[in-house]
Structure formats: structure tokens, C-alpha cells
Design an enzyme around this catalytic site. Sequence first.
Site, PDB file in Angstrom:
ATOM      1  N   HIS A 221       0.837  -1.166   0.077  1.00  0.00           N
ATOM      2  CA  HIS A 221       0.161  -0.012   0.028  1.00  0.00           C
ATOM      3  C   HIS A 221       0.987   1.319  -0.081  1.00  0.00           C
ATOM      4  O   HIS A 221       2.138   1.097   0.208  1.00  0.00           O
ATOM      5  CB  HIS A 221      -0.877   0.239   1.091  1.00  0.00           C
ATOM      6  CG  HIS A 221      -0.221  -0.209   2.443  1.00  0.00           C
ATOM      7  ND1 HIS A 221       0.497   0.846   2.833  1.00  0.00           N
ATOM      8  CD2 HIS A 221      -0.003  -1.081   3.386  1.00  0.00           C
ATOM      9  CE1 HIS A 221       0.931   0.314   4.147  1.00  0.00           C
ATOM     10  NE2 HIS A 221       0.832  -0.851   4.445  1.00  0.00           N
ATOM     11  N   CYS A 234       4.081  -4.771   6.563  1.00  0.00           N
ATOM     12  CA  CYS A 234       3.905  -4.411   4.990  1.00  0.00           C
ATOM     13  C   CYS A 234       4.719  -4.009   4.237  1.00  0.00           C
ATOM     14  O   CYS A 234       5.968  -3.677   4.550  1.00  0.00           O
ATOM     15  CB  CYS A 234       2.364  -3.458   5.021  1.00  0.00           C
ATOM     16  SG  CYS A 234       0.852  -4.194   5.913  1.00  0.00           S
TER      17      CYS A 234
END
Length: 343
Positions: A221, A234
Site C-alpha cells: 500500500h 507490510c
Amino acid sequence: MKKVFNPKFLFLIVSVSTILYSCKKENADVSNPKNQQAISEKVSEVAKNPDSVVTEPAKESIAPMIQENGFYSGIIFPKDKKLRDSLYTDFEKRYTAEQRYSILALNRIDSKFRRSADTLVIPAKIDSTLMSYSPFPIQLDVLNDVKKFVIFSYPIQAYGVYSNGNLVKWGPTSMGKKTAQTTRGLTFANWKKKLAISTVKSEWKLPYNFNIHNLGGIGWHEYELPGYPASHSCLRLLRKDAMWLYSYADTWILNPGGATTKAKGTPVMVFGDYKWGGQKPWRKLLSDPNANNISVEEMEALLKPHMEKMIKEQTNREKVADSISQSKALEAQKIQESGEVGN
């Protein structure tokens, strides 16, 4: 192709010659009178004939901006705030917004952290696509039959995207920090959401989130890139890259009820180890322009054990997708026929 010297680079030679690195080996000893004379002679020569082609890489005593196309130069920012701010201001004046974006991306940082870097590696020729500096092989025959594939390298904090063996995009990332490292190995893209909320802290907004480990809550992201692995597992990306990958990759296909997976999404590989506490990998480009390159042989050895699974899942996905398309077509046809009968 050889690099044609651009006179605009003279500002670095004049103003920061004492803090520039040569792209060949060690620091250029610009304090040495002989070296200063050599630099002056070289600058004068190029200034008289700016269209001349430099046929050999710059030696250590020559200002690093004067070198072959494809090499890199480095601006070393001092701790002194006044001088540091002055150099950053000069840097921002000398390069367009698009050029600065590319330079910062090469250094694995975003605009928010542009003034926190102690070093900026600058390519002699700036390519807004970054493809000229790709650390990944441009072609991988082992992936010829794989329609879509995304790979993340921990050692160099970069991602690459392949379509049928051709590298179509690469860029910077910030992966899991030492205490929360990103899971390695082959996985497949799952679900996506344009704006997800972090499960670690609710105030963390994650634009263009694409999950790859459903139970672990790991995905890529858009988020801050400080120039080192800093995430909570992440895969952080620049906004433009996150948006591109959001549209590029395929999600999973679930069975009715959503409890089980009918087909997997795009294959994703995370590999390698980061040298914690060591020199930043891209910083090594100053001494070796190929320092971060991943060889075809290394990639093949990494991917071959997983090829059978990737092809199998891709084939299954195509069958499932075709079946869904046919079902939708039949349903649409029935609705149309029903309408005609009613009329």
C-alpha cells in the site's frame, strides 16, 4: 551510448566539490592541489566544448558529475544545518519536480523525507521511468508463461513486475523493520481496498491496499518511505506505484459464501535478507553502478522451484474466470429473453 556532459552540473562541481563522491571507488581527494588542478583543467575543457563526449569514466581526482552515461554521483549532506539547507535548496532549484521524484525514488525515499537523507545518489542521466537503473533483469525466460508476477527484494528494498517474462515496472519499497519483518516466500494476491485501516493503529490510513497474507494482515500500500525498512510487515510504496499495482494485480476468486478460495490472485514473491546496520544498498552505486543488480541466474534459481505451482494456479484461475464469464453471459441472455417474452 556515451554521456554528453551537461553544463548545468557545474553548480555541484563548484559549490560542493569537497563533499562529492567519485563513482569509481573512494572519496575524491579534492583537497589535494594536484587534484584541484586536474578538476579545474577538466571543467575548463568541457566548458569550452560542452558537446564533447567523455569517452572514459571519471578518475578519482575528477569531479564525479563528469563521467559516462549510466554512472552515478553522490551529494553528501553535512550535519551543519545552514550548509545542509543551502545544498538542499540548490538541489531543488537545479532539478525539476519530475527529476527530483526519480532521484528520491532511486534513494528509496519520498518527498516527506527528502531533507532527512545524509546522501543522495544521483544518476548522470535521469530517467523518469527508472527503467534505466533497474536492478532486476529486463527479461526472464523462466517467467515466459506467467502472465503476471510481482517480486519484492529485501536486500535492495525494491519491487519488480513481470508480464510474460518482461520487466514492465520496478520501484522503491520500505518493507518490514527488523522486529516485524515481512514474510518471505511465494504467496498470492488476495483482496484489495482503496483505503484500508491498519490493524496495528487505527489512525494509520493505508491507501490502495492489496493484501497478500490474509491471516497475517500483510499487503502492499502507499505509505511513508524513509529510506530503510520501517514498516510493521507490510510493503510500503510510493502513491503512484501503489495505484498502478492496485489496478494491475488480480484478486482471488472466492466460492459462494466467501469462506473458501476458488482461485488465487497474482503470484507474489518476497525474498532475501537486509543487512541491518550496514551501508544502504543503493549507496553502493557510487563505487559500483551494478552493485544492486540481481542476475538472471539468481532469479532463475529463486523461481524455478515455484514455477509448477504458479502455472497450476494461473491455469485454474483462467478456467474459473471463463466459467464465471459464461455464467454471466447466460444469465444476461435469460434476462433479455425474459424481457422479450414479457413484451
